[in-house]
Design a protein around this motif. Structure first.
Motif, PDB file in Angstrom:
ATOM      1  N   ARG A  86      41.223 -41.159  16.786  1.00 45.54           N
ATOM      2  CA  ARG A  86      40.151 -40.175  16.890  1.00 45.54           C
ATOM      3  C   ARG A  86      40.175 -39.337  15.628  1.00 45.54           C
ATOM      4  O   ARG A  86      41.208 -38.777  15.250  1.00 45.54           O
TER       5      ARG A  86
ATOM      6  N   ARG B  72      44.548 -30.057  26.769  1.00 41.35           N
ATOM      7  CA  ARG B  72      43.443 -29.382  27.471  1.00 41.35           C
ATOM      8  C   ARG B  72      43.755 -27.902  27.693  1.00 41.35           C
ATOM      9  O   ARG B  72      42.880 -27.044  27.513  1.00 41.35           O
TER      10      ARG B  72
ATOM     11  N   CYS C 248      38.583 -36.068  14.043  1.00 37.86           N
ATOM     12  CA  CYS C 248      37.879 -34.842  14.392  1.00 37.86           C
ATOM     13  C   CYS C 248      37.686 -34.030  13.116  1.00 37.86           C
ATOM     14  O   CYS C 248      38.663 -33.615  12.498  1.00 37.86           O
TER      15      CYS C 248
ATOM     16  N   GLY D 287      41.814 -27.922  23.646  1.00 38.63           N
ATOM     17  CA  GLY D 287      41.313 -29.146  23.029  1.00 38.63           C
ATOM     18  C   GLY D 287      40.698 -30.074  24.062  1.00 38.63           C
ATOM     19  O   GLY D 287      40.848 -29.877  25.267  1.00 38.63           O
ATOM     20  N   THR D 288      40.011 -31.067  23.574  1.00 40.18           N
ATOM     21  CA  THR D 288      39.460 -32.123  24.424  1.00 40.18           C
ATOM     22  C   THR D 288      40.260 -33.382  24.153  1.00 40.18           C
ATOM     23  O   THR D 288      40.360 -33.823  22.999  1.00 40.18           O
ATOM     24  N   TRP D 289      40.854 -33.955  25.206  1.00 42.05           N
ATOM     25  CA  TRP D 289      41.674 -35.160  25.061  1.00 42.05           C
ATOM     26  C   TRP D 289      40.831 -36.383  25.380  1.00 42.05           C
ATOM     27  O   TRP D 289      40.067 -36.389  26.353  1.00 42.05           O
ATOM     28  N   VAL D 290      40.938 -37.429  24.546  1.00 39.59           N
ATOM     29  CA  VAL D 290      40.254 -38.695  24.773  1.00 39.59           C
ATOM     30  C   VAL D 290      41.267 -39.828  24.673  1.00 39.59           C
ATOM     31  O   VAL D 290      42.271 -39.722  23.973  1.00 39.59           O
TER      32      VAL D 290
ATOM     33  N   ARG E 212      48.054 -35.018  27.585  1.00 39.19           N
ATOM     34  CA  ARG E 212      46.664 -34.724  27.940  1.00 39.19           C
ATOM     35  C   ARG E 212      46.501 -33.300  28.491  1.00 39.19           C
ATOM     36  O   ARG E 212      45.657 -32.534  28.023  1.00 39.19           O
TER      37      ARG E 212
ATOM     38  N   ARG F 163      38.857 -28.760  19.272  1.00 42.07           N
ATOM     39  CA  ARG F 163      38.969 -30.083  18.636  1.00 42.07           C
ATOM     40  C   ARG F 163      39.068 -31.172  19.694  1.00 42.07           C
ATOM     41  O   ARG F 163      39.555 -30.936  20.799  1.00 42.07           O
ATOM     42  N   THR F 164      38.657 -32.378  19.320  1.00 42.14           N
ATOM     43  CA  THR F 164      38.808 -33.548  20.173  1.00 42.14           C
ATOM     44  C   THR F 164      39.872 -34.434  19.536  1.00 42.14           C
ATOM     45  O   THR F 164      39.790 -34.739  18.345  1.00 42.14           O
ATOM     46  N   LEU F 165      40.870 -34.817  20.337  1.00 40.01           N
ATOM     47  CA  LEU F 165      41.958 -35.614  19.813  1.00 40.01           C
ATOM     48  C   LEU F 165      42.533 -36.528  20.884  1.00 40.01           C
ATOM     49  O   LEU F 165      42.229 -36.401  22.063  1.00 40.01           O
ATOM     50  N   THR F 166      43.377 -37.431  20.446  1.00 39.08           N
ATOM     51  CA  THR F 166      44.084 -38.321  21.352  1.00 39.08           C
ATOM     52  C   THR F 166      45.578 -38.170  21.110  1.00 39.08           C
ATOM     53  O   THR F 166      46.000 -37.530  20.144  1.00 39.08           O
TER      54      THR F 166
END
Length: 184
Positions: A146, A134, A148, A138-141, A130, A121-124
């Protein structure tokens, strides 16, 4: 719709509880405060005690099946305490297993990491999470909000209290969308 707000007995950032709660209420939905203990929870304004709020139900008496969505407010101590409670972690995981929408702000994704639901998943979040996100796959932005939609279920995340003006409408819109999809 019934929306669960999961918080620990102490440590939730008050504005991250009250503003999404008001947004859910204004959308015509029914929020319920769920905690690991009955009674009242103690909210905070950063590190200073703020108001207390009555607990509607405890995690031992509820399941994801009782609700249409979940909101995880932040605060540093709140998600840290929740991720140490196996019932709270299982409650959160249940929403993902059921494909129901989950919203988390600030430090709240810590419990998502513990529930092992951020992989793919991509999340903030608050920036200090962060590396945890990771490391959990997950992918941190660094974004205000965000959304997803990776299966199962939608995850809505935000970084901090300053993002609440973007977070709250995203939460209510995604909850409504999920509810309409489930009824179709």
């Amino acid at each position: 719709m019934r929306i669960a707000f999961l918080v620990a007995p102490e440590g939730v950032e008050q504005v991250e509880l009250t503003q999404p709660w008001q947004a859910v209420t204004d959308a015509g939905d029914s929020p319920e405060l769920v905690s690991t203990k009955p009674g009242r929870i103690q909210a905070f304004h950063h590190l200073e005690k703020a108001d207390t709020f009555p607990v509607d139900r405890t995690v031992e008496g509820v399941s994801a099946g009782d609700y249409d969505g979940l909101v995880l407010p932040g605060g540093v101590a709140n998600p840290d305490a929740l991720r140490m409670d196996e019932r709270a972690v299982a409650f959160v995981r249940g929403f993902f297993e059921a494909g129901k929408p989950v919203a988390a702000i600030c430090h709240a994704p810590w419990i998502l990491v513990e529930a092992d639901v951020v992989r793919g998943r991509t999340l903030t979040s608050w920036p200090s999470l962060r590396t945890d996100i990771r490391n959990a796959g997950g992918t941190w932005v660094d974004e205000q909000v965000r959304i997803c939609e990776a299966a199962p279920g939608t995850l809505i995340t935000s970084r901090k209290p300053a993002d609440l003006k973007a977070f709250c409408p995203a939460v209510t819109a995604e909850f409504k969308k999920a509810h309409e999809s489930a009824r179709a």
